[in-house]
Each structure stands twice: as structure tokens, then as C-alpha cells.
Design a protein around this motif. Structure first.
Motif, PDB file in Angstrom:
ATOM      1  N   GLU A 159       0.833  -1.213   0.000  1.00 22.17           N
ATOM      2  CA  GLU A 159       0.000   0.000   0.000  1.00 22.17           C
ATOM      3  C   GLU A 159       0.867   1.261   0.000  1.00 22.17           C
ATOM      4  N   VAL A 160       2.011   1.205   0.703  1.00 22.78           N
ATOM      5  CA  VAL A 160       2.915   2.355   0.719  1.00 22.78           C
ATOM      6  C   VAL A 160       3.496   2.580  -0.674  1.00 22.78           C
ATOM      7  N   ILE A 161       3.899   1.498  -1.357  1.00 20.85           N
ATOM      8  CA  ILE A 161       4.447   1.632  -2.711  1.00 20.85           C
ATOM      9  C   ILE A 161       3.372   2.132  -3.670  1.00 20.85           C
ATOM     10  N   ASN A 162       2.143   1.636  -3.528  1.00 25.68           N
ATOM     11  CA  ASN A 162       1.053   2.088  -4.417  1.00 25.68           C
ATOM     12  C   ASN A 162       0.783   3.584  -4.239  1.00 25.68           C
ATOM     13  N   SER A 171       2.662   5.526 -17.499  1.00 26.28           N
ATOM     14  CA  SER A 171       2.710   4.116 -17.103  1.00 26.28           C
ATOM     15  C   SER A 171       4.091   3.804 -16.559  1.00 26.28           C
ATOM     16  N   VAL A 172       4.148   3.155 -15.396  1.00 29.17           N
ATOM     17  CA  VAL A 172       5.411   2.898 -14.716  1.00 29.17           C
ATOM     18  C   VAL A 172       5.425   1.463 -14.209  1.00 29.17           C
ATOM     19  N   PHE A 173       6.597   0.822 -14.340  1.00 34.73           N
ATOM     20  CA  PHE A 173       6.837  -0.490 -13.739  1.00 34.73           C
ATOM     21  C   PHE A 173       8.067  -0.387 -12.855  1.00 34.73           C
ATOM     22  N   ILE A 174       8.024  -1.068 -11.717  1.00 32.28           N
ATOM     23  CA  ILE A 174       9.213  -1.256 -10.896  1.00 32.28           C
ATOM     24  C   ILE A 174       9.573  -2.733 -10.985  1.00 32.28           C
ATOM     25  N   THR A 175      10.802  -3.010 -11.446  1.00 35.07           N
ATOM     26  CA  THR A 175      11.202  -4.397 -11.700  1.00 35.07           C
ATOM     27  C   THR A 175      12.330  -4.796 -10.776  1.00 35.07           C
ATOM     28  N   LEU A 176      12.482  -6.118 -10.646  1.00 34.63           N
ATOM     29  CA  LEU A 176      13.558  -6.700  -9.849  1.00 34.63           C
ATOM     30  C   LEU A 176      14.414  -7.558 -10.770  1.00 34.63           C
ATOM     31  N   ASP A 177      15.714  -7.315 -10.778  1.00 35.12           N
ATOM     32  CA  ASP A 177      16.666  -8.073 -11.606  1.00 35.12           C
ATOM     33  C   ASP A 177      16.271  -8.060 -13.078  1.00 35.12           C
ATOM     34  N   ASN A 178      15.687  -6.945 -13.549  1.00 38.22           N
ATOM     35  CA  ASN A 178      15.372  -6.693 -14.963  1.00 38.22           C
ATOM     36  C   ASN A 178      14.344  -7.648 -15.560  1.00 38.22           C
ATOM     37  N   GLN A 179      13.781  -8.531 -14.803  1.00 35.82           N
ATOM     38  CA  GLN A 179      12.850  -9.516 -15.346  1.00 35.82           C
ATOM     39  C   GLN A 179      11.511  -9.523 -14.610  1.00 35.82           C
ATOM     40  N   PRO A 181       8.473  -7.979 -12.723  1.00 36.77           N
ATOM     41  CA  PRO A 181       7.764  -6.744 -12.376  1.00 36.77           C
ATOM     42  C   PRO A 181       7.194  -6.844 -10.955  1.00 36.77           C
ATOM     43  N   LEU A 182       7.537  -5.848 -10.132  1.00 35.04           N
ATOM     44  CA  LEU A 182       7.057  -5.854  -8.742  1.00 35.04           C
ATOM     45  C   LEU A 182       5.791  -5.020  -8.563  1.00 35.04           C
ATOM     46  N   TYR A 183       5.823  -3.805  -9.100  1.00 39.87           N
ATOM     47  CA  TYR A 183       4.707  -2.876  -8.941  1.00 39.87           C
ATOM     48  C   TYR A 183       4.491  -2.163 -10.264  1.00 39.87           C
ATOM     49  N   SER A 184       3.284  -1.591 -10.412  1.00 42.46           N
ATOM     50  CA  SER A 184       2.999  -0.884 -11.663  1.00 42.46           C
ATOM     51  C   SER A 184       1.960   0.210 -11.414  1.00 42.46           C
ATOM     52  N   TYR A 185       1.971   1.149 -12.344  1.00 43.53           N
ATOM     53  CA  TYR A 185       0.904   2.151 -12.419  1.00 43.53           C
ATOM     54  C   TYR A 185       0.540   2.329 -13.886  1.00 43.53           C
ATOM     55  N   PRO A 186      -0.733   2.153 -14.211  1.00 40.77           N
ATOM     56  CA  PRO A 186      -1.836   1.787 -13.302  1.00 40.77           C
ATOM     57  C   PRO A 186      -1.694   0.361 -12.784  1.00 40.77           C
ATOM     58  N   GLN A 187      -2.435   0.039 -11.743  1.00 38.51           N
ATOM     59  CA  GLN A 187      -2.353  -1.289 -11.148  1.00 38.51           C
ATOM     60  C   GLN A 187      -3.115  -2.300 -12.013  1.00 38.51           C
ATOM     61  N   TYR A 188      -2.409  -3.332 -12.401  1.00 37.91           N
ATOM     62  CA  TYR A 188      -3.014  -4.370 -13.238  1.00 37.91           C
ATOM     63  C   TYR A 188      -3.382  -5.568 -12.374  1.00 37.91           C
ATOM     64  N   SER A 189      -4.457  -6.236 -12.782  1.00 35.29           N
ATOM     65  CA  SER A 189      -4.846  -7.451 -12.047  1.00 35.29           C
ATOM     66  C   SER A 189      -3.802  -8.544 -12.241  1.00 35.29           C
ATOM     67  N   ALA A 194       0.620  -7.743 -18.100  1.00 39.65           N
ATOM     68  CA  ALA A 194       0.732  -6.371 -18.576  1.00 39.65           C
ATOM     69  C   ALA A 194       2.169  -6.030 -18.940  1.00 39.65           C
ATOM     70  N   TYR A 195       3.126  -6.547 -18.145  1.00 36.57           N
ATOM     71  CA  TYR A 195       4.522  -6.251 -18.423  1.00 36.57           C
ATOM     72  C   TYR A 195       5.025  -6.990 -19.651  1.00 36.57           C
ATOM     73  N   SER A 196       4.461  -8.189 -19.906  1.00 34.76           N
ATOM     74  CA  SER A 196       4.928  -9.000 -21.023  1.00 34.76           C
ATOM     75  C   SER A 196       4.668  -8.338 -22.370  1.00 34.76           C
ATOM     76  N   GLN A 197       3.600  -7.511 -22.472  1.00 32.06           N
ATOM     77  CA  GLN A 197       3.324  -6.858 -23.753  1.00 32.06           C
ATOM     78  C   GLN A 197       4.356  -5.789 -24.085  1.00 32.06           C
ATOM     79  N   TYR A 198       5.043  -5.285 -23.052  1.00 30.74           N
ATOM     80  CA  TYR A 198       6.104  -4.312 -23.304  1.00 30.74           C
ATOM     81  C   TYR A 198       7.492  -4.959 -23.358  1.00 30.74           C
TER      82      TYR A 198
END
Length: 566
Positions: A159-162, A171-179, A181-189, A194-198
Motif C-alpha cells: 500500500e505504501v508503494i502504491n 505508465s510505470v513499472f518497478i522491476t527486480l533483476d530486470n525480469q 515486475p514488482l509494482y505498476s501504475y496503473p495497477q493491473y490485475s 501487462a509487463y509482457s506486452q512491453y
């Protein structure tokens, strides 16, 4: 075109600043968790708690009751979702933050890798064995005196990260080890989908920090703008995280076009409103100018009935208000001048009437003086000196009153005239009356004649004569600042409250009344010196009356300079 390019540059800069803000807030959050992990790592009380072998569950309960640090961390750090400290001590029971590292836990890959890192910090995505929820966790092995005691896992509060991502401009993604995705905006189910399309777009550029513009016609048929920011967490060596902003270039252009349209509409509206306001202002200002011009023409022609105000609050309004004040002042002065002229005319008429009456009464004054002188001589031959003295003084009084005009006389002569009158009254009443005259004023003062004697006469007639017992009149003359104050005080029968109010009203309004003496003195003083001067009467029934005459100080030779007519 230049405006358009500037807007595009501003939009790209906004996206860069947005990602930089997200990275900064994200680093601050994870740094707080790293700091808590250091405190736990260095906590000797915790090390002693988890390495002690307990014989009785009650001893475990007491040990847990005395250690509250983990609960404090959860209470004061919103960044922490939960704390899991896994220790291989079968005598411990699970409690808040401390758990037994059973075989299932020790077989997990993240646990084994943490042990192999020998206390170094790493970040792992772990599914919690209690809540079955997945979180990003700080993971590190903990040692005490070079002895391994357990593995620490601190989960990040999503909730703090959101809340950090919610204000994102793209549109923003926060990733770990480049592969991962940890968090995103907007929030995807499903963030992975969602990350795979990019992912094909991201694979075409290097994963280093920077800005990239790329085209993937086969998949998206559009341009993309990428902004990659590395997330460097202090004391973290084995995990890499990034903030990735993925923005279709078309959306930037659409935003710019929309901003341009809005700007054009605003500019056009402001321009139209400005022109309209200018037209209204010019028309209103012209109407006000014409109103001022008409008002000035009226005042110039002697017509002072103009509107008392004008619309607006500027210099033109000030000029109009000054014109209104000027017209009011002129109108007031004209009214005062007219009133003064009427009073002056009435006074002249009264003066002529008085002079006519005096002329009528002064039939052959020499015959009257000679007759009085003959009577005085007969009184002397009959050795009646008292009667002779009275006739002598009476002759002087009559000669003085008949010869008196409005020309000023010296204060000394006026007092001598008054004293002759008092002397006659003293001869009439003998020891029944007495008087005193005290003069501390300058010897060269002049006043208009016959203003003291009528007041003294009024005191005798209305105050002393009706009194039972000895009467007394005190006359006192003093200088008070620039005024001359003449006080006439008696101990006669006084004046009732109603009668005193009537006399004061007559003196203030200058109405005609039966009090001819004092009313005549009041009118003459105000006509000659001004309305701020005159008579002031105080009296108490049965105690006496006090009349004060207030006139300006006028020296001989300066009568004309000091005279104040109204």
C-alpha cells in the motif's frame, strides 16, 4: 512548431521528473527497511532470546513478554508489512516476528541463498507461509559472534508503494533483476501479463539507465519513449531494481495537441474577454467623463444640485467627489452669507428703530440737564447734600447713556459708569446693599459700551430688591487666555429652574422676549464680536445668580483688527 516542440520537451521532462520522484521515494522506503534490518541484526537481546534453549513453555512466554522490539518496528514503520525471523530452535514457539525454521522453510531456495550470502542483503519476492500473500522482502542471514542464528525476511508494505505510484504522470513499472515486475501504475490485475506486452520493446534497448525512443512496428505500430532509472538501495549488492516509464509517443503528441487546443481556447477566450472589458471600460469611462463635465458646467453656472456620487473608485471618482464637496461648501457659504446678510439687515433696522426712539426721547437734552442742575442747586441751598449728590450722578448717567453709540469705549470708563449706577443704588438702599468691583485685566482694553450696567441693573431689579436681608453684588474682571471674562454675581432670590431654561433658550436662539436688557446685551455682543461670545447664566433659586460675559481681548488702537463680526 516551436511551441509544439517546447510542449513535447516539457512533457518528456515531466515524465523524467515523475520517474525520478518515484525512484527517490521508493529508495527512501526501502532504505528505512534496510535500517530496521541492521537494528535487528545487531540486537544482542534478540540473539540471546532465539539462541537460548528453554526447558518450559512458560519460560518462552516470559522471554517473549520482555522483548517488544519487533512489535515496535511494526507499529512505527508503515513501510513494513510484516517481519519473519526464522531460527532453528525447536524449543521456541511461534510469535510475532519469530518463527521456527522447519524443514519446509529451510528447503526453500530464497532461504538457502540467504544463508549462502553470509549476512549480505538481498531482495526477494516471497509468498508468505502464514498469509499466503506475495510480497517483496528484504532477506538476510543473521549472525551473532560469528555464529549463524537465523534468516530475517522483512516484507514491504504494498500500500505504501502504491501511494508512491498513484501520482504518476505515465505508465510505470518497478522491476527486480530486470525480469520480475514488482509494482505498476496503473495497477493491473495480472502485472506479469501487462509487463509482457512491453517486454519486446524493452528487449530492443539496453537495460541501462537513460531515455530511449524506439519503434516496434510489427507489434505496436507506434513509437515508444522509455525512461529507465536504476534503484540503488544502500548495502544491497545482489539485487538490482529499476523504475521503467513506458510511454507511447502518440500519447505524448495527443497530450501536447490537447494542451495546445486548451491553450488556444484559453488565449482566444482571454482575448475576447479583454476586448469586451476594454469596450465596456471605454464606454463606462466616457459616460463618467460626460457626467463630470455636465456637473462642472452646472457648478460653473451657479447650479449646485448635482448627483452626490459617481460610479467607480479611481482618480476620476476622487475628482468628482472633490467637485461635490466644493459645490456643497459653496452652497453652504452662500446660505451662511445670505443668513448673515438678513441678520445684518435686521440689525440695521433694529438699530435705526432704536436710534429713532432715542432721538424721540432726547427732546432738547440740554433743557433736561439744565433742569436737573437747577434742582441740584436748590437741594444744596436747602443743605440737602444727599439729594444733590444723587441728582449729580443721575445727570452723568443720563448724559453718558444718551451720548453712547456702538463705538468701543475703554474698560475703565465702562466700569466707572457701572460704579455710578451702583453708587445711586447704594444711596437709595443704604446699608441694605453692598458691592465690590475687582479688575485684574490690562488697563488698555476696550469694549463695547453698556454691556455691564444692564446686567447689574437686572441683578438689582430681579435679585436684590425682592430679597429679604442684605444684598450684595460682586463684579470681577479677569483675562483668560485671549478672552476677557466679566463676572457679575449676586446673592439675590435666584431664578427657578424652568425660568432659567427659558432665559438660556432665548439667549441661544436670539428670539424676542420680555428680558429686554440681557437679550439686548447678548445680541450686541454677538453682532459685534461673533457668535462664539456672549452671556452665560447660572442660578439657584434662593441662593443668587451668576452672569458671565465673555468677549475677546481688544487693546486700544487695534479695535478694527480684532473685531469679529458674523
Amino acid at each position: 512548431m516551436s511551441i509544439r516542440n517546447n510542449l513535447i520537451s516539457n512533457k518528456l521532462e515531466e515524465i523524467e521528473n515523475n520517474n525520478e520522484r518515484i525512484r527517490s521515494d521508493y529508495v527512501t522506503t526501502l532504505t528505512s527497511i534496510t535500517r530496521v534490518s541492521d537494528w535487528i541484526y545487531q540486537d544482542e537481546d534478540l540473539a540471546s532470546l532465539v539462541t537460548t534453549v528453554y526447558d518450559d513453555p512458560f519460560d518462552v512466554y516470559q522471554a517473549y513478554a520482555q522483548y517488544q522490539m519487533i512489535e515496535d518496528y511494526l507499529r512505527y514503520y508503515d513501510e513494513i508489512e510484516h517481519v519473519r525471523f526464522f531460527v532453528d530452535n525447536p524449543t521456541l514457539t511461534s510469535t510475532t516476528g519469530i518463527y521456527h525454521a522447519n524443514d519446509s522453510i529451510q528447503e526453500q531456495e530464497w532461504y538457502q541463498e540467504s544463508v549462502s550470502r553470509n549476512g549480505r542483503i538481498a531482495w526477494e519476492v516471497i509468498t508468505d507461509h502464514i498469509t499466503q500473500t506475495t510480497h517483496l522482502n528484504l532477506v538476510r542471514s543473521v549472525y551473532s559472534n560469528y555464529n549463524f542464528i537465523g534468516v530475517l525476511a522483512i516484507a514491504v508494505n504494498q500500500e505504501v508503494i502504491n501511494s508512491i505510484l498513484n501520482d504518476s504522470a505515465s505508465s510505470v513499472f518497478i522491476t527486480l533483476d530486470n525480469q520480475t515486475p514488482l509494482y505498476s501504475y496503473p495497477q493491473y490485475s495480472d502485472i506479469n501479463e501487462a509487463y509482457s506486452q512491453y517486454r519486446p520493446v524493452l528487449e530492443t534497448v539496453r537495460t541501462e539507465e537513460g531515455n530511449y525512443g524506439i519503434v516496434d512496428s510489427d507489434r505496436f505500430n507506434t513509437d515508444f519513449t522509455l525512461n529507465i532509472r536504476d534503484v540503488v538501495i544502500p548495502k544491497t549488492l545482489n539485487s538490482t531494481m529499476q523504475v521503467i516509464g513506458v510511454v507511447p509517443t502518440d500519447s505524448i503528441l495527443e497530450d501536447v495537441s490537447r494542451d495546445l487546443r486548451v491553450a488556444y481556447v484559453i488565449i482566444s477566450s482571454v482575448l475576447a474577454i479583454s476586448i469586451l472589458m476594454l469596450v465596456i471600460f471605454i464606454r463606462t469611462f466616457n459616460n463618467r467623463i460626460m457626467k463630470l463635465k455636465k456637473a462642472m458646467s452646472k457648478v460653473a453656472n451657479g447650479e449646485f444640485s448635482i448627483d452626490r456620487s459617481i460610479k467607480g473608485n479611481d482618480e476620476l471618482s476622487d475628482v468628482y467627489n472633490h467637485l461635490v464637496d466644493t459645490s456643497s461648501s459653496i452652497e453652504s457659504l452662500m446660505a451662511i452669507n445670505y443668513e448673515h446678510a438678513v441678520k445684518e439687515k435686521n440689525w440695521q433696522l433694529q438699530l435705526k428703530d432704536t436710534q429713532f426712539k432715542m432721538l424721540a426721547s432726547q427732546i432738547n437734552p440740554h433743557f433736561l440737564y439744565n433742569t436737573l442742575e437747577m434742582i441740584r442747586m436748590k437741594a444744596l441751598r436747602n443743605k440737602d447734600r444727599e439729594v444733590a449728590e444723587i441728582i449729580k450722578i443721575l445727570s452723568k448717567l443720563m448724559r453718558k447713556s444718551l451720548e453712547t453709540t456702538e463705538k468701543e469705549t475703554s474698560l475703565e470708563e465702562e466700569l466707572n459708569f457701572t460704579e455710578m449706577y451702583l453708587h445711586i443704588q447704594k444711596l437709595r438702599f443704604g446699608e441694605q446693599i453692598d458691592y465690590s468691583i475687582t479688575n485684574t485685566a490690562s488697563a488698555d482694553l476696550v469694549i463695547i459700551p453698556l454691556i455691564i450696567q444692564p446686567i447689574v441693573e437686572n441683578s438689582f431689579i430681579h435679585g436684590i430688591e425682592p430679597k429679604v436681608g442684605k444684598g450684595y453684588i460682586d463684579i470681577n474682571i479677569i483675562e483668560n487666555q485671549n478672552n476677557l471674562e466679566i463676572s457679575v454675581k449676586d446673592n439675590g432670590v435666584g431664578i427657578s429652574r424652568d425660568k432659567l431654561a427659558e432665559i438660556r433658550h432665548v439667549l441661544s436662539s436670539e428670539e424676542e422676549s420680555s428680558h429686554i436688557g440681557i437679550n439686548n446685551v447678548q445680541k450686541r455682543i454677538r453682532h459685534f464680536y461673533g457668535d462664539q461670545y456672549g452671556l452665560y447664566i447660572d442660578s439657584k433659586e434662593g441662593e443668587g445668580t451668576h452672569v458671565t460675559i465673555v468677549i475677546p481681548q481688544v487693546n486700544k488702537g487695534k479695535e478694527g483688527e480684532n473685531r469679529c463680526t458674523q
